[in-house]
Motif scaffolding. Sequence first.
Motif, short mmCIF file in Angstrom:
data_model
loop_
_atom_site.label_atom_id
_atom_site.label_comp_id
_atom_site.label_asym_id
_atom_site.label_seq_id
_atom_site.Cartn_x
_atom_site.Cartn_y
_atom_site.Cartn_z
N TYR B 197 0.84 -1.21 0.00
CA TYR B 197 0.00 0.00 0.00
C TYR B 197 0.87 1.25 0.00
O TYR B 197 1.87 1.32 0.72
CB TYR B 197 -0.91 -0.01 1.24
CG TYR B 197 -1.80 -1.22 1.28
CD1 TYR B 197 -3.04 -1.21 0.67
CD2 TYR B 197 -1.36 -2.41 1.86
CE1 TYR B 197 -3.85 -2.34 0.66
CE2 TYR B 197 -2.16 -3.55 1.86
CZ TYR B 197 -3.40 -3.50 1.26
OH TYR B 197 -4.18 -4.62 1.24
N GLU B 200 -0.93 7.44 -2.12
CA GLU B 200 -0.76 8.21 -3.36
C GLU B 200 -2.13 8.49 -3.91
O GLU B 200 -3.07 7.76 -3.65
CB GLU B 200 0.00 7.37 -4.40
CG GLU B 200 1.48 7.29 -4.15
CD GLU B 200 2.19 6.48 -5.22
OE1 GLU B 200 1.67 6.38 -6.33
OE2 GLU B 200 3.27 5.97 -4.92
N GLN B 201 -2.22 9.53 -4.69
CA GLN B 201 -3.48 9.75 -5.40
C GLN B 201 -3.65 8.62 -6.40
O GLN B 201 -2.69 8.17 -7.00
CB GLN B 201 -3.46 11.11 -6.13
CG GLN B 201 -3.49 12.31 -5.20
CD GLN B 201 -4.69 12.30 -4.26
OE1 GLN B 201 -5.79 11.90 -4.60
NE2 GLN B 201 -4.45 12.73 -3.02
N ILE B 202 -4.88 8.18 -6.56
CA ILE B 202 -5.13 7.14 -7.56
C ILE B 202 -5.22 7.83 -8.92
O ILE B 202 -6.07 8.69 -9.14
CB ILE B 202 -6.44 6.39 -7.26
CG1 ILE B 202 -6.38 5.76 -5.86
CG2 ILE B 202 -6.67 5.31 -8.31
CD1 ILE B 202 -7.65 5.05 -5.45
N GLU B 207 -1.35 3.74 -7.95
CA GLU B 207 -2.43 3.10 -7.21
C GLU B 207 -2.09 3.07 -5.73
O GLU B 207 -0.94 3.09 -5.34
CB GLU B 207 -2.62 1.67 -7.71
CG GLU B 207 -3.81 1.49 -8.62
CD GLU B 207 -5.16 1.73 -7.93
OE1 GLU B 207 -5.19 2.03 -6.71
OE2 GLU B 207 -6.18 1.64 -8.62
N ILE B 208 -3.14 2.97 -4.92
CA ILE B 208 -2.91 2.87 -3.47
C ILE B 208 -2.58 1.45 -3.05
O ILE B 208 -2.01 1.24 -2.00
CB ILE B 208 -4.13 3.38 -2.68
CG1 ILE B 208 -5.41 2.71 -3.17
CG2 ILE B 208 -4.23 4.90 -2.79
CD1 ILE B 208 -6.63 3.05 -2.32
N GLN B 209 -2.96 0.47 -3.84
CA GLN B 209 -2.55 -0.90 -3.51
C GLN B 209 -1.98 -1.54 -4.76
O GLN B 209 -2.44 -1.27 -5.87
CB GLN B 209 -3.71 -1.71 -2.91
CG GLN B 209 -4.79 -2.11 -3.91
CD GLN B 209 -5.89 -2.96 -3.27
OE1 GLN B 209 -6.28 -2.74 -2.14
NE2 GLN B 209 -6.37 -3.95 -4.01
N ARG B 328 -5.68 1.72 -13.03
CA ARG B 328 -6.95 1.60 -12.29
C ARG B 328 -7.81 0.46 -12.81
O ARG B 328 -8.73 0.02 -12.13
CB ARG B 328 -7.73 2.92 -12.36
CG ARG B 328 -7.07 4.02 -11.56
CD ARG B 328 -7.70 5.36 -11.82
NE ARG B 328 -7.45 5.78 -13.20
CZ ARG B 328 -7.60 7.04 -13.60
NH1 ARG B 328 -7.99 7.95 -12.77
NH2 ARG B 328 -7.37 7.37 -14.86
#
Lengths: 852, 341
Positions: B197, B200-202, B207-209, B328
């Motif tokens: 994780y 960060e902004q997606i 990505e956040i993950q 995404r």
Amino acid sequence: MKVPISWLKDFVDIDLPIEELVHRMTLAGLEVEQVRYVGLPLPEGKFEGHTSGHRQVETNITGLAWDPDKIVVGEVLEVMPHPNADRLVLCRLDDGQKEHIVLTGAPNLFPYKGEGPLDKPLKVAYAREGACIYDGHKPGLELMTLKRTKIRGVESNSMACSEKELGISDDHEGIIILDDDAPVGMPLVDYMGDAVFDIAITPNIARNANILGIAREVAALTGAELKEPSYDIAMDGPPIKGRVMLEIRNPDLNPRFVLGLIEGVKVAPSPYWIQRRLRLAGMRPINNIVDATNYAMLEIGEPLHAFDYDVLVKRAGGRPLTIFTRLAEPGERLTTLDEVDRVLDEFTVLVADKAGALSIAGVMGGAESEVNENTTNMLLEGAAWNFINIRRTIAAQKLSSDAAYRFERGVHPAMAERGVRRGLALVARLAGGIIAEGLVDEYPLPPVDPTIEITPNDVERLLGIRLEAEEMADILRRLAFVVEVDGQTLRATTPDHRLDIGQGVVGLADLVEEIARVYGFDRIPETQIADTIPPQYGNPLLEHEERVRDLLVGLGLQEVVTYRMTSPEREARILPPQAPPDDRPYIRLANPIASDRVVMRHSLLASVLEIVERNSRVRERISIFEIGPVYLVGENGGLPEEPLRLVIALSGPRAIPSWQGSDVEPMDFYDLKGLVDALFAGLQLRAVRHEPVEHPTFHPRKCARILLGEQQLGVLGEVHPKVVERYDLPGAPLVAADLDMAAILAIIPESHTVQSVPAFPPVLEDLAVVVDEDVPAGAVENVLWLAGEPLLVGVRLFDLYRGEQVGRGKKSLAYSLVYQASDRTLTDNEVVKIRAKVIKRLESELGAKLRD
Amino acid sequence: MLERLTELEDKALAELEQAAGQADLKAWKVKYLGRSAELATITAGLRDLSKEERPAVGRRANEVKNALEKAYEAHFESLRAETLDRSLREERLDVTLPGRSVSHGRVHPANQTLRQIYAIWAEMGFQIYLSREVESDEYNFTLLNMPEYHPARDMWDTFHTTEPGVLLRTHTSPGQIHVMRERAPEPIRVILPGMCYRYEQITARSEIQFNQVEGLAVGRHITFADLKGTLNAFARRMFGQEVRTRFRAAHFPFTEPSAEMDIECFICGGEGCQVCKRTGWLEILGCGMVHPIVLHNGGYDPQVFSGFAFGMGTERITMLKYGIEDIRYFWGNDLRFLEQF
């Protein structure tokens, strides 16, 4: 870190093409993220990388080359008014070949308008007709070619350029006025063509966040000699000693503090070459004394702070001036240069005098004692600060600065004195003044510069290459280590500009790294591990998980992988509105990225239903699964359990309508149950059974739990209509299973035994019984198996009938039965006996009647 | 009686000639060879005949039966051949009509890549070790040579939890400490895959993950040359035997020396394109020799043991491989994306 190559060349000769230098620096850990050409010619297309002989670009290249024939140093001899425009002037300009009349609106020429021939002509960057430059009037960087044109009746085919037009900076306020020594007629690229490297500074090379540091690396990589700047300066003024006292209260936070004094400075704009270098390095020129301190910082890496000496003397109120460094007092405040009134934390270190705080040490000065255009006497500070404390301070104050950027990564205390000396020399050069004799230097806590013993065996053990002791010594000396070689042993002492070399075995690894990267990673061979193969454990749980994944994919399900962060509100949607809420504690994020991703999920089902919802807009039929963890906090907090779950969701028709007439009925509980049973059969978990159960997410009468023995493995059912309503779904029934994957993985047998294929023919027969409606089919089947064993080997329900023929409240179940013995062909008599036994038990245990 | 049999035979054979289809044939068979056919009646009535008549009539009845059966078989065969011939001549399908649709399951592309990576490393003797996602600050940073307030911590944008000292792992590296503490002093060769994780902004690029696969080899004679050889072997398996790699010095607090392994951009062949940011190279993984402090924290004496470690973000690899432009897509799970794998 932006490094103009012209500045770099002050300290090291560079013979290599820029592209080759970029390649070597990048491989050695100085990653050149971009090269911006400011005048120098850009490389054509691709170029050679030195390891491969393969044509290869290496970095992001940008910028503008200045045509040597068309962009030259010119001199403005006279500035005259424009006959038809107040906001324009005409310049009489000599480009070394002839005189031109050049039209400009540059405001910095207006003061010379109408003065007649200038006593001291102005040197400018002159672009002739046909020169390709950036359009100064357009936003961004747009190229244009100078053409002959008429502006307000005056012909114009060339111009004196601004920094923006030449790609030096985005400044288009006026034209560039070069220093007086610029030779008229010289191609501008020869006078000041440049290229700026943008180098990524990782924490371990913080020592290189300055021009000298990069130059040292370049010298080490190319074998060129490093030309260290001189720190000897003329100190002709009255001694500083006795005029300024110094007291360090917390040496662990402030190991060194150095002050120098220069008197009689005259504040003015810096010469153009200083301004240009600062701009190329990403800083804004202010005036000569501020620029001098910034220049010194960029050059050797020691942040300096300048005080207006007279302000401090005044604050001392006639008593001798004493500077303290100390921790902030509770509630103490300071208004910093950025005009913010700050409340200081108890760990903030301050530079102060008896009247109070002067600056946040190593981070930002206070407004009151700042130098300004009226400053004549200047006290210059160079110091060393505990980098961790600087980091705490800037984190707490949400404040950063060029100084803090360096101090938070660690600056060697030896640099404090060098910084002050270099700074004073530059101030004197740019702003005049006389430097007071001596420095005030408190150095209570000098660091130990580690001395490491290292041998060729150490290098071989870690790198797999054999180097001679002298070769190792040569590399380390190029990086300014002091090295003694004693046979096969090197004793290398760390130079006093770096803090990244550890002691003992850590220091050894540090030196091996330095040797490796200067030697060149590309020269280290490729080998396969010769070391012992470790014990092989495998990962049975993951192997089982992959088997489950394969089985489900084989059953036609699409795998999904979802976000594991969610919000309690999102997860609440899997419960009907009146159901008791999920009150188990969550792993909650302290810094969530979005208001709907604030916790780690409790429910994989909730994640998967969101995907069903999302896809229902584009797909009629959805059959998906996910295997993933949920995060369950224990009673005492701390680290959560992360058990794996398996969720299957089905929605939409059994098959997509087709020209052959497909079964387009909506998938229901039994579709799901069939998949789940097939999964368990595939995992050799044949003894699982289904029992009705109530679960808030599911229809209260259309939900089962799956059991193996007494262990519950999960639930499956038709999702509760009130839950379905909470999602944006097209109304088709939605069935889902939420299974305890961790429990399933743990009980999957490693292997199983296989039954022999029967050698004798089976006997097949059908049996239909009528039972009360509330007798579950499972109970009938159960009795069949128990009564029929061991010869009954197959039971398949092929008809379920309710209606007049069997009467109200009854149902008929018709089974196809298979009898089989492994050692003989069954006789009619044997079959008749089993059948009679089966019927008798069905009658006695379930009140079943044989249906004729 | 013998004449009757001959008559019967003639009649039957004549009728058989007329049988035009399976139904006629079946009826003929019942009529002349069935249980209540005349022939059967004659055979059944043999015992009523005189001793003198019986053998001749019996023999003749048998002959007729055999003849009829043979004729039947022949006619049956010819009829079958004719039917088959007709079907081959006349029946046809529109092969362009769509086939019956099958529900086709697929593994998520992120997991497809992981499986490919597992398989390559398994062949090189690297087993899979899994560890937790919600981690302690100690395992995620401190034991990896990043004490509190260490500048290197800035390299990771961390999701912290409201529980002090508990965070979402920013990399799979905490697993290095877990596996070392479990196995010391045995040699180790593992990969550590799993979700990580980052705060960060997606966006299309971040990505956040994300899945990471870390690798760790610890032993008494592991060298940087081994690291290069092993990772190059991996790269050739993963990206093709022709792939060119380079190792450039980098910084990770838990390895020393540290390197980034780049592969030549397979999209532009090293000429420079959007994907490689016009550098000709793609950053694929970070690696290095395990830092002595990390070895020590894992329970290995760094004077005796050495090791290498590496880590790669696997969605990025999947994106490069399939030309996926938006990260995404992975956790968005649009079936129109997933069904392309």
